[in-house]
Write an enzyme that holds these catalytic residues in place. Structure first.
Site, PDB file in Angstrom:
ATOM      1  N   ASP A  55       0.885  -1.180   0.000  1.00  0.00           N
ATOM      2  CA  ASP A  55       0.000   0.000   0.000  1.00  0.00           C
ATOM      3  C   ASP A  55       0.911   1.215   0.000  1.00  0.00           C
ATOM      4  OD1 ASP A  55      -2.054   2.048   0.884  1.00  0.00           O
ATOM      5  OD2 ASP A  55      -3.289   0.278   1.149  1.00  0.00           O
ATOM      6  N   ILE A  56       0.326   2.407  -0.191  1.00  0.00           N
ATOM      7  CA  ILE A  56       1.119   3.628   0.002  1.00  0.00           C
ATOM      8  C   ILE A  56       0.955   4.121   1.439  1.00  0.00           C
ATOM      9  CG2 ILE A  56       1.310   4.497  -2.368  1.00  0.00           C
ATOM     10  CD1 ILE A  56      -1.230   6.141  -1.870  1.00  0.00           C
TER      11      ILE A  56
ATOM     12  N   TYR B 159     -16.314   7.962 -10.886  1.00  0.00           N
ATOM     13  CA  TYR B 159     -15.976   6.634 -10.348  1.00  0.00           C
ATOM     14  C   TYR B 159     -16.651   5.539 -11.180  1.00  0.00           C
ATOM     15  CZ  TYR B 159     -16.067   2.892  -6.730  1.00  0.00           C
ATOM     16  OH  TYR B 159     -15.955   1.715  -6.020  1.00  0.00           O
TER      17      TYR B 159
HETATM   18  P1  NAD Z   1     -10.160   2.013   0.516  1.00  0.00           P
HETATM   19  O1  NAD Z   1     -10.100   3.423   0.074  1.00  0.00           O
HETATM   20  O2  NAD Z   1     -10.581   1.713   1.900  1.00  0.00           O
HETATM   21  O3  NAD Z   1      -8.743   1.315   0.283  1.00  0.00           O
HETATM   22  C1  NAD Z   1      -7.967   1.529  -0.856  1.00  0.00           C
HETATM   23  C2  NAD Z   1      -6.525   1.366  -0.473  1.00  0.00           C
HETATM   24  O4  NAD Z   1      -5.742   1.598  -1.638  1.00  0.00           O
HETATM   25  C3  NAD Z   1      -6.076   2.380   0.585  1.00  0.00           C
HETATM   26  O5  NAD Z   1      -5.447   1.736   1.675  1.00  0.00           O
HETATM   27  C4  NAD Z   1      -5.116   3.277  -0.165  1.00  0.00           C
HETATM   28  O6  NAD Z   1      -4.040   3.769   0.638  1.00  0.00           O
HETATM   29  C5  NAD Z   1      -4.616   2.337  -1.250  1.00  0.00           C
HETATM   30  N1  NAD Z   1      -4.086   3.078  -2.378  1.00  0.00           N
HETATM   31  C6  NAD Z   1      -4.574   4.231  -2.927  1.00  0.00           C
HETATM   32  N2  NAD Z   1      -3.769   4.647  -3.901  1.00  0.00           N
HETATM   33  C7  NAD Z   1      -2.767   3.750  -3.991  1.00  0.00           C
HETATM   34  C8  NAD Z   1      -1.611   3.652  -4.802  1.00  0.00           C
HETATM   35  N3  NAD Z   1      -1.348   4.582  -5.721  1.00  0.00           N
HETATM   36  N4  NAD Z   1      -0.789   2.583  -4.649  1.00  0.00           N
HETATM   37  C9  NAD Z   1      -1.068   1.648  -3.703  1.00  0.00           C
HETATM   38  N5  NAD Z   1      -2.118   1.704  -2.884  1.00  0.00           N
HETATM   39  C10 NAD Z   1      -2.958   2.747  -3.028  1.00  0.00           C
HETATM   40  O7  NAD Z   1     -11.065   1.245  -0.537  1.00  0.00           O
HETATM   41  P2  NAD Z   1     -11.823  -0.157  -0.336  1.00  0.00           P
HETATM   42  O8  NAD Z   1     -13.180   0.147   0.166  1.00  0.00           O
HETATM   43  O9  NAD Z   1     -10.979  -1.118   0.378  1.00  0.00           O
HETATM   44  O10 NAD Z   1     -12.004  -0.570  -1.872  1.00  0.00           O
HETATM   45  C11 NAD Z   1     -11.073  -1.378  -2.545  1.00  0.00           C
HETATM   46  C12 NAD Z   1     -11.551  -1.581  -3.963  1.00  0.00           C
HETATM   47  O11 NAD Z   1     -12.871  -2.140  -3.959  1.00  0.00           O
HETATM   48  C13 NAD Z   1     -11.659  -0.305  -4.808  1.00  0.00           C
HETATM   49  O12 NAD Z   1     -11.351  -0.612  -6.149  1.00  0.00           O
HETATM   50  C14 NAD Z   1     -13.119   0.058  -4.707  1.00  0.00           C
HETATM   51  O13 NAD Z   1     -13.539   0.806  -5.809  1.00  0.00           O
HETATM   52  C15 NAD Z   1     -13.749  -1.320  -4.706  1.00  0.00           C
HETATM   53  N6  NAD Z   1     -15.079  -1.312  -4.120  1.00  0.00           N
HETATM   54  C16 NAD Z   1     -15.244  -1.069  -2.802  1.00  0.00           C
HETATM   55  C17 NAD Z   1     -16.531  -1.062  -2.263  1.00  0.00           C
HETATM   56  C18 NAD Z   1     -16.767  -0.789  -0.805  1.00  0.00           C
HETATM   57  O14 NAD Z   1     -17.932  -0.646  -0.406  1.00  0.00           O
HETATM   58  N7  NAD Z   1     -15.739  -0.740   0.029  1.00  0.00           N
HETATM   59  C19 NAD Z   1     -17.642  -1.305  -3.100  1.00  0.00           C
HETATM   60  C20 NAD Z   1     -17.429  -1.507  -4.457  1.00  0.00           C
HETATM   61  C21 NAD Z   1     -16.135  -1.536  -4.962  1.00  0.00           C
HETATM   62  C1  AKB Z   2     -18.850   3.658  -2.974  1.00  0.00           C
HETATM   63  O1  AKB Z   2     -19.872   4.002  -2.344  1.00  0.00           O
HETATM   64  O2  AKB Z   2     -18.191   4.418  -3.695  1.00  0.00           O
HETATM   65  C2  AKB Z   2     -18.438   2.217  -2.892  1.00  0.00           C
HETATM   66  C3  AKB Z   2     -19.039   1.444  -4.018  1.00  0.00           C
HETATM   67  C4  AKB Z   2     -20.403   0.893  -3.893  1.00  0.00           C
HETATM   68  O3  AKB Z   2     -18.411   1.280  -5.034  1.00  0.00           O
HETATM   69  N1  AKB Z   2     -18.811   1.705  -1.608  1.00  0.00           N
END
Ligand code: NAD
Ligand code: AKB
Length: 315
Positions: A34-35, A142
């Site tokens: 991660d970053i 997005y």
């Molecule tokens: P989050 O924001 O909690 O975590 C993302 C992580 O990626 C963070 O820890 C961030 O530091 C890291 N990151 C950002 N830029 C980076 C880079 N340049 N290099 C390396 N790491 C980097 O997001 P999440 O909720 O864990 O979501 C993860 C994935 O799942 C995303 O693609 C998101 O679109 C997808 N998603 C999430 C949800 C949800 O409800 N959480 C729903 C649909 C899709």
């Molecule tokens: C968001 O709300 O952006 C995410 C998703 C559904 O992709 N939790």
């Protein structure tokens, strides 16, 4: 033996997926990156390194040096935050995906998991029981990046044999790591505020129904999809995953069963328009038939676990 790279291990999904994958594949075979510094359970249970997925050379070098065979790329800017910086978020979301697709094409890290989202749908999509294949005209940066990403994933599969696998997650609900700037975040925040203050000001309207899933079900689905034989997969874009569907009012009612004095008020902000453009519920029968998606939590069983675990965490 698989050697797995997680990109984005410190986020809402990564902080749980990393530990779940270490249980399945062994701590030393799951490389967390991660970053941002992750929690100590990740740094103490296996390899962790700061790695920026936008740095193509560093990513390629990491994958080659560690003989990585599978990548889970979780790095993205989520819906709410992306609307605050559309062009910057587009660049990050697309570059993060394209770098991993290219590395998968050129190395042994052929199997790539990249999450899409219900955000790929838009206001012209059928809102209820949204089918796998239908009109998709997302109107958020997005959602546009996720739809473009699905098309690129399928393209790399067809053209270069990259084993791209993806699900369209609904809003994910968890207690370990707080949500990262999305529209469905209210359904995580509400539990924290119920424990902290016994009240919550919601940024969506009371009747704004959205598809949601408890993190344990999402992690199980993700690992299942990544383990299934290729020939079971009829889709190489991204699978609908529905979970449950509820409104802010319904989750408040579920919380009141445990905290009767809990109150909720509604002050919709810019995220209401995003929620209004997304499905209220999802048909995920293709995922159920192809690779056995099944989830066990409903709003009541999830609420029970969320309140118990957040109370423990905040003590
Ligand atoms: P989050 O924001 O909690 O975590 C993302 C992580 O990626 C963070 O820890 C961030 O530091 C890291 N990151 C950002 N830029 C980076 C880079 N340049 N290099 C390396 N790491 C980097 O997001 P999440 O909720 O864990 O979501 C993860 C994935 O799942 C995303 O693609 C998101 O679109 C997808 N998603 C999430 C949800 C949800 O409800 N959480 C729903 C649909 C899709
Ligand atoms: C968001 O709300 O952006 C995410 C998703 C559904 O992709 N939790």
């Amino acid at each position: 033996m698989e050697r797995i790279l997680i990109i984005g291990c410190s986020g809402q999904i990564g902080s749980e997926l990393t530990l779940a994958l270490r249980k399945v594949y062994g701590n030393e075979h799951v490389f967390a990156t991660d970053i941002k510094q992750p929690a100590t359970d990740i740094t103490e249970s296996g390899p962790f390194q700061i790695l920026n997925v936008l740095d193509y050379d560093a990513l390629l070098n990491f994958v080659q040096k560690n003989n990585i065979t599978q990548v889970y790329n979780l790095a993205a800017i989520l819906s709410g935050n992306a609307e605050k910086n559309p062009l910057g978020s587009w660049d990050i979301n697309m570059k993060a995906l394209m770098n991993t697709l290219e590395v998968a094409r050129l190395t042994n890290a052929k199997r790539l998991f990249w999450p899409s989202s219900i955000a790929v749908f838009g206001p012209t999509t059928p809102r209820n029981n949204t089918p796998q294949l239908c009109v998709m005209e997302p109107n958020t940066v997005y959602g546009i990046s996720k739809l473009a990403g699905e098309r690129w994933g399928e393209y790399y599969f067809n053209k270069y044999g990259v084993d791209f696998r993806s699900v369209r997650y609904p809003g994910l609900i968890s207690y370990k790591t707080e949500a990262g700037g999305g529209t469905t975040d209210y359904a995580v925040e509400i539990y924290y505020e119920a424990i902290r203050n016994k009240s919550y000001k919601c940024f969506l309207k009371e009747d704004s129904a959205l598809p949601m899933m408890f993190m344990e079900d999402a992690i199980n689905a993700t690992i299942k999809l990544m383990q299934v034989d290729s020939e079971n997969l009829s889709l190489r874009s991204s699978y609908n995953v529905g979970g449950m569907s509820f409104t802010p009012k319904q989750v408040a009612e579920a919380i009141k069963k445990y905290i009767p004095e809990f109150t909720i008020t509604y002050e919709p902000d810019f995220r209401q328009a995003i929620a209004d453009s997304w499905p209220a519920s999802i048909d995920d029968s293709v995922a159920r038939n192809d690779w056995g998606l099944n989830d066990k939590y409903n709003i009541d069983s999830m609420t029970k676990v969320m309140l118990k675990e957040i109370a423990k965490k905040l003590q």
